[in-house]
Design a protein around this motif. Structure first.
Motif, mmCIF file in Angstrom:
data_model
loop_
_atom_site.group_PDB
_atom_site.id
_atom_site.type_symbol
_atom_site.label_atom_id
_atom_site.label_comp_id
_atom_site.label_asym_id
_atom_site.label_seq_id
_atom_site.Cartn_x
_atom_site.Cartn_y
_atom_site.Cartn_z
ATOM 1 N N LEU A 274 0.839 -1.207 0.000
ATOM 2 C CA LEU A 274 0.000 0.000 0.000
ATOM 3 C C LEU A 274 0.872 1.255 0.000
ATOM 4 O O LEU A 274 0.577 2.245 0.664
ATOM 5 C CB LEU A 274 -0.956 0.000 1.208
ATOM 6 N N GLY A 275 1.949 1.199 -0.781
ATOM 7 C CA GLY A 275 2.940 2.267 -0.780
ATOM 8 C C GLY A 275 2.622 3.403 -1.730
ATOM 9 O O GLY A 275 1.759 3.312 -2.609
ATOM 10 N N GLY A 291 -13.669 1.857 4.703
ATOM 11 C CA GLY A 291 -14.289 0.598 5.081
ATOM 12 C C GLY A 291 -13.349 -0.272 5.899
ATOM 13 O O GLY A 291 -12.228 0.102 6.232
ATOM 14 N N ARG A 292 -13.840 -1.473 6.229
ATOM 15 C CA ARG A 292 -13.019 -2.433 6.960
ATOM 16 C C ARG A 292 -11.903 -2.950 6.054
ATOM 17 O O ARG A 292 -12.156 -3.439 4.953
ATOM 18 C CB ARG A 292 -13.880 -3.614 7.403
ATOM 19 N N GLN A 301 5.765 -7.049 9.375
ATOM 20 C CA GLN A 301 5.994 -5.616 9.543
ATOM 21 C C GLN A 301 5.168 -4.785 8.563
ATOM 22 O O GLN A 301 4.782 -3.654 8.866
ATOM 23 C CB GLN A 301 7.475 -5.307 9.375
ATOM 24 N N GLN A 302 4.902 -5.366 7.369
ATOM 25 C CA GLN A 302 4.108 -4.622 6.393
ATOM 26 C C GLN A 302 2.685 -4.383 6.876
ATOM 27 O O GLN A 302 2.029 -3.422 6.452
ATOM 28 C CB GLN A 302 4.057 -5.394 5.070
ATOM 29 N N LEU A 303 2.185 -5.236 7.746
ATOM 30 C CA LEU A 303 0.792 -5.147 8.168
ATOM 31 C C LEU A 303 0.513 -3.910 9.005
ATOM 32 O O LEU A 303 -0.650 -3.528 9.183
ATOM 33 C CB LEU A 303 0.405 -6.410 8.942
ATOM 34 N N GLY A 304 1.548 -3.272 9.512
ATOM 35 C CA GLY A 304 1.351 -2.075 10.311
ATOM 36 C C GLY A 304 1.704 -0.789 9.602
ATOM 37 O O GLY A 304 1.689 0.278 10.216
ATOM 38 N N ARG A 305 1.998 -0.873 8.298
ATOM 39 C CA ARG A 305 2.462 0.305 7.569
ATOM 40 C C ARG A 305 1.380 0.864 6.649
ATOM 41 O O ARG A 305 0.589 0.130 6.083
ATOM 42 C CB ARG A 305 3.694 -0.041 6.728
ATOM 43 N N ALA A 309 -5.228 -1.736 9.440
ATOM 44 C CA ALA A 309 -6.141 -2.832 9.140
ATOM 45 C C ALA A 309 -6.964 -3.197 10.374
ATOM 46 O O ALA A 309 -6.489 -3.095 11.507
ATOM 47 C CB ALA A 309 -5.371 -4.049 8.659
ATOM 48 N N GLU A 310 -8.207 -3.641 10.130
ATOM 49 C CA GLU A 310 -9.012 -4.196 11.218
ATOM 50 C C GLU A 310 -8.741 -5.681 11.406
ATOM 51 O O GLU A 310 -8.968 -6.224 12.480
ATOM 52 C CB GLU A 310 -10.497 -3.968 10.944
#
Length: 533
Positions: A274-275, A291-292, A301-305, A309-310
């Protein structure tokens, strides 16, 4: 029985399926070449270590398999660092094997040949990991780490440096047993929740990134099961096939696609960071998700950048899509959001893109199965929006992400070595090509009919226009290009000057007539004048 460290290295490479090495021999790496001479792995000689790295990058992107680079101590490693940075940014597997000075001299600053204060530390910033071998017996373990990274985690360059006093050191006989690594699978509870959210969604949206390219059939099945529009990143081009009705391409920076994303009630993002260079090419921070958001990535680590995300899953995108397909209802009503968004985008009518529409129509008609490899140049920027490909791994470039110049030609050579059955086209600008003119000699040596399409706009036109837009003096951007016809002759390459689609198509149809590179020079200004109102 014993063998040398270099011999063991070559045996290990072969056991992991590496069949190609790119490199320039030097006094610090000749023992690697002694071992290579007794091995079936092919060696390709670029004209610069940066070219070696870009060739390995193109080889991996086209095939999905890593290649290796043999690089000398010091300047060889600083030369390849740019290519490693590009591969790291785009998650491209690449194994860089280098020499380094003798163990008893490391870090002593004695002015040894090719000495860096700390070579491993210098390259760590452009590697997934960088390691100095101190014991030849540890080499099998180190190679297992490298290939576990390539196959079970977010891939990228791995750097292994071997002190020159170890390259010919004896090591006990070892029978290579490669470790088979399976990527992480999603948690069942996470799949159940994602399936529930998506099945109840009224306006679902998929964001497909480069992490999906190994599972195109599964990606297509999931998109069609959800009957949801999909935005595919530049590195995911072709994952849904040619002109798929639900594929809106890499249009996330355009207003119509942004409205679609903002109105989606559940968004599934698969293998995408999502850069900025995929989602915000206009650099205004205008890509919003309300949205969700369900995120899936092999790298935790990418999941927090970039986007919160929900629901976040550490998993291989292909494994997740397979599991999700089993959990989703079999039927969902189609809606018209993809069609409405495509009509609103009206890419072929955009005045900035319209001149390139016949360019890509010509490429598609002449070479429908081609791999298109791009540098940072006008047609590639436009193609990131316009080009539609029949399969993944057919479109990659350096126009975004790390964004280095000089990538297109050597990466195309890597691609043609990886996939000799497919035509390969390098899309380059006259400015970018001048970074790597020496690799025309490597192209000649390969005796492959690679097309090098040169968009000649006499300099760095993208920067020239950006300067004009911001009222900055246009310094350093107007460059006199070389005589490409003479250059082609000097490197024993074919040459053709073209002024429009008909002559471009004619040149491309003769690509396979000879086993030599074909330089096709396009007069950019003439082309643009013919198609701009």
């Amino acid at each position: 029985m014993s063998q040398t460290c270099s011999q063991l290295l070559l045996r290990l490479l072969a056991s992991y399926g590496v069949d190609t090495v790119f490199g320039i021999p030097g006094v610090h790496t000749i023992e690697l070449y002694r071992a290579l001479g007794d091995n079936s792995i092919q060696h390709i000689a670029p004209r610069h270590e940066q070219g070696a790295g870009f060739m390995a990058d193109g080889y991996a992107r086209a095939s999905g398999r890593p290649a290796a680079c043999f690089i000398i101590t010091g300047p060889g490693m600083t030369n390849i660092a740019t290519a490693m940075g590009q591969a790291l940014a785009d998650s491209v597997p690449m194994l860089v094997i280098s020499s380094v000075n003798r163990r008893n001299t490391l870090g002593r600053g004695q002015g040894r040949l090719h000495e860096l204060p700390n070579q491993q530390q210098t390259l760590a910033g452009v590697s997934v990991f960088s390691h100095t071998l101190h014991d030849p017996a540890a080499l099998p373990e180190l190679m297992a780490r490298a290939f576990a990274t390539f196959h079970g985690a977010r891939p990228g360059p791995v750097h292994i440096e071997i002190p020159i006093d170890l390259l010919d050191a004896p090591v006990a006989e070892h029978c290579p047993h490669p470790i088979e690594v399976f990527p992480p699978a999603p948690a069942p509870a996470a799949i159940a929740r994602a399936a529930e959210w998506l099945s109840q969604a009224e306006r679902p949206l998929l964001l497909l990134g480069g992490g999906c390219v190994a599972a195109p059939e599964t990606a297509r099945a999931l998109v069609e099961r959800l009957q949801a529009p999909a935005l595919t990143t530049i590195n995911a081009k072709g994952v849904l096939g040619l002109d798929h009705p639900l594929d809106l391409g890499a249009t996330m920076s355009l207003p119509a696609a942004r409205r679609l994303a903002a109105n989606a009630d559940v968004i599934l993002a698969l293998g995408t960071e999502l850069g900025e260079t995929d989602y915000d090419l206009v650099f205004d921070g205008g890509f919003h998700l309300s949205g969700r958001l369900i995120r899936v990535d092999i790298d935790p680590q990418q999941l927090g950048r970039n986007q919160a995300a929900e629901l976040a899953m550490v998993a291989d995108a292909g494994e997740m899509m397979t599991a999700l397909l089993e959990a989703l209802p079999k039927h969902r009503e189609a809606d018209d959001r993809a069609t409405a968004t495509r009509n609103a985008l009206a890419l072929h009518e955009d005045p900035d893109l319209a001149p390139y529409v016949p360019f890509y129509a010509t490429l598609r008609a002449a070479l429908p199965e081609a791999i298109l490899v791009g540098d940072s140049t006008g047609p590639v920027y436009a193609g990131n929006f316009l080009a539609s490909l029949p399969a993944p791994r057919r479109w990659f470039n350096a126009a975004t992400g790390y964004g280095t110049l000089g990538y297109g030609l050597p990466a195309a050579l890597g691609a043609t070595l990886a996939c000799p059955e497919r035509p390969v086209v390098a899309l380059v600008g006259d400015g970018g090509l001048q970074f790597v003119l020496g690799e025309l000699a490597a192209a000649r040596d390969l005796r492959r009919p690679v097309a090098v399409v040169i968009w000649n706009n006499h300099g760095y036109d993208e920067i020239r226009r950006y300067m004009a837009m911001h009222e900055i003096p246009q310094l350093g951007v107007d460059l006199a290009p070389p005589d490409f016809a003479c250059l082609a002759d000097a490197y024993t390459c074919r040459y053709k000057a073209v002024g429009g689609p008909a002559s471009l198509g004619e040149a491309l149809t003769h690509l396979d007539d000879e086993n030599s590179p074909l330089l096709i020079e396009v007069d950019a200004q003439a082309w643009m004048n013919a198609f701009q109102e």
